[in-house]
Design a protein around this motif. Structure first.
Motif, PDB file in Angstrom:
ATOM      1  N   TRP A  32      40.647  61.291  57.923  1.00 42.07           N
ATOM      2  CA  TRP A  32      41.350  61.697  56.702  1.00 42.07           C
ATOM      3  C   TRP A  32      40.499  62.518  55.753  1.00 42.07           C
ATOM      4  O   TRP A  32      41.006  63.283  54.973  1.00 42.07           O
ATOM      5  CB  TRP A  32      41.914  60.487  55.971  1.00 42.07           C
ATOM      6  N   ASN A  33      39.194  62.402  55.787  1.00 43.83           N
ATOM      7  CA  ASN A  33      38.383  63.117  54.799  1.00 43.83           C
ATOM      8  C   ASN A  33      37.466  64.177  55.393  1.00 43.83           C
ATOM      9  O   ASN A  33      36.434  64.481  54.854  1.00 43.83           O
ATOM     10  CB  ASN A  33      37.574  62.131  53.958  1.00 43.83           C
ATOM     11  N   ILE A  34      37.860  64.792  56.475  1.00 51.68           N
ATOM     12  CA  ILE A  34      37.073  65.880  57.041  1.00 51.68           C
ATOM     13  C   ILE A  34      37.350  67.140  56.231  1.00 51.68           C
ATOM     14  O   ILE A  34      38.487  67.571  56.116  1.00 51.68           O
ATOM     15  CB  ILE A  34      37.404  66.107  58.530  1.00 51.68           C
ATOM     16  N   ALA A  35      36.324  67.704  55.660  1.00 50.67           N
ATOM     17  CA  ALA A  35      36.476  68.944  54.894  1.00 50.67           C
ATOM     18  C   ALA A  35      36.678  70.102  55.859  1.00 50.67           C
ATOM     19  O   ALA A  35      36.035  70.166  56.896  1.00 50.67           O
ATOM     20  CB  ALA A  35      35.243  69.180  54.029  1.00 50.67           C
ATOM     21  N   SER A  61      39.048  71.403  48.436  1.00 50.60           N
ATOM     22  CA  SER A  61      38.963  70.029  47.965  1.00 50.60           C
ATOM     23  C   SER A  61      39.410  69.096  49.086  1.00 50.60           C
ATOM     24  O   SER A  61      40.328  69.408  49.839  1.00 50.60           O
ATOM     25  CB  SER A  61      39.877  69.867  46.744  1.00 50.60           C
ATOM     26  N   ALA A  62      38.747  67.958  49.199  1.00 50.47           N
ATOM     27  CA  ALA A  62      39.081  66.986  50.257  1.00 50.47           C
ATOM     28  C   ALA A  62      39.138  65.587  49.653  1.00 50.47           C
ATOM     29  O   ALA A  62      38.424  65.291  48.688  1.00 50.47           O
ATOM     30  CB  ALA A  62      38.030  67.035  51.362  1.00 50.47           C
ATOM     31  N   ASP A  67      43.594  56.853  49.884  1.00 49.18           N
ATOM     32  CA  ASP A  67      44.815  57.035  49.088  1.00 49.18           C
ATOM     33  C   ASP A  67      44.794  58.346  48.297  1.00 49.18           C
ATOM     34  O   ASP A  67      45.720  58.634  47.543  1.00 49.18           O
ATOM     35  CB  ASP A  67      45.046  55.848  48.159  1.00 49.18           C
ATOM     36  N   GLU A  68      43.755  59.131  48.478  1.00 45.31           N
ATOM     37  CA  GLU A  68      43.576  60.434  47.833  1.00 45.31           C
ATOM     38  C   GLU A  68      43.556  60.355  46.304  1.00 45.31           C
ATOM     39  O   GLU A  68      43.802  61.347  45.621  1.00 45.31           O
ATOM     40  CB  GLU A  68      44.637  61.430  48.302  1.00 45.31           C
ATOM     41  N   TRP A 109      32.053  59.019  47.363  1.00 43.96           N
ATOM     42  CA  TRP A 109      32.578  58.051  46.408  1.00 43.96           C
ATOM     43  C   TRP A 109      32.133  56.679  46.897  1.00 43.96           C
ATOM     44  O   TRP A 109      32.493  56.247  47.994  1.00 43.96           O
ATOM     45  CB  TRP A 109      34.106  58.114  46.344  1.00 43.96           C
ATOM     46  N   TYR A 110      31.309  56.004  46.098  1.00 38.70           N
ATOM     47  CA  TYR A 110      30.873  54.656  46.466  1.00 38.70           C
ATOM     48  C   TYR A 110      30.337  53.946  45.230  1.00 38.70           C
ATOM     49  O   TYR A 110      30.130  54.549  44.177  1.00 38.70           O
ATOM     50  CB  TYR A 110      29.833  54.671  47.590  1.00 38.70           C
ATOM     51  N   ALA A 111      30.114  52.646  45.363  1.00 37.66           N
ATOM     52  CA  ALA A 111      29.581  51.845  44.258  1.00 37.66           C
ATOM     53  C   ALA A 111      28.064  52.000  44.198  1.00 37.66           C
ATOM     54  O   ALA A 111      27.389  51.970  45.223  1.00 37.66           O
ATOM     55  CB  ALA A 111      29.953  50.375  44.445  1.00 37.66           C
ATOM     56  N   SER A 112      27.559  52.186  42.990  1.00 36.39           N
ATOM     57  CA  SER A 112      26.118  52.227  42.772  1.00 36.39           C
ATOM     58  C   SER A 112      25.821  51.474  41.487  1.00 36.39           C
ATOM     59  O   SER A 112      26.726  51.158  40.713  1.00 36.39           O
ATOM     60  CB  SER A 112      25.617  53.675  42.682  1.00 36.39           C
ATOM     61  N   ARG A 113      24.568  51.171  41.265  1.00 33.84           N
ATOM     62  CA  ARG A 113      24.204  50.348  40.115  1.00 33.84           C
ATOM     63  C   ARG A 113      22.984  50.913  39.415  1.00 33.84           C
ATOM     64  O   ARG A 113      21.939  51.125  40.023  1.00 33.84           O
ATOM     65  CB  ARG A 113      23.907  48.926  40.578  1.00 33.84           C
TER      66      ARG A 113
END
Length: 143
Positions: A32-35, A61-62, A67-68, A109-113
């Motif tokens: 789903w997220n191949i540019a 844009s990708a 869920d986009e 897009w991911y969680a970081s701290r």
């Protein structure tokens, strides 16, 4: 875990077929997220020994999430080149990122701290910028 993949040649879904043929799972949720890059190249022979090239690369844009709800920013780069060739010698000058675009090279897009943020981190966009404008000079000698 999701992967962002980029290819120099993508036409009518051929990149997905290529990935499946390379041992990637055929599951429907991984692609789903191949540019999809698009590149245009022009070549001009200015004189018998002088050649000029222009290359425009655009990555649309990708989606960063299935869920986009988050998408990457589109990226467009323009490169120029000039080459002088003799029998066994080639001298070249390339200008990469001609317009000094500040676009992202790749986005995740991911969680970081960061210090002071919750232990579970904060979901956010993470980008790596394209290289700034640069001039490269090359000299080739054929043995």
């Amino acid at each position: 875990m999701h992967h962002v993949c980029c290819y120099d040649r993508v036409r009518n879904g051929r990149a997905i077929d290529h990935l499946r043929g390379a041992g990637y799972p055929a599951a429907a949720d991984w692609h789903w997220n191949i540019a999809t890059p698009q590149a245009r190249r022009s070549l001009a022979r200015l004189a018998p020994q002088l050649t000029a090239t222009t290359r425009i690369r655009h990555f649309a844009s990708a989606p960063l999430l299935e869920d986009e709800s988050q998408r990457s920013q589109a990226t467009t780069l323009v490169n120029l080149g000039g080459y002088w060739e003799m029998v066994r010698v080639r001298f070249g000058v390339d200008v990469l990122n001609l317009f000094d675009a500040k676009d992202p090279d790749i986005t995740y897009w991911y969680a970081s701290r960061l210090p002071g943020e919750p232990v579970e981190g904060v979901e956010d966009r993470h980008t790596h910028p394209v290289e700034p404008r640069q001039v490269r000079v090359s000299l080739r000698y054929a043995l």
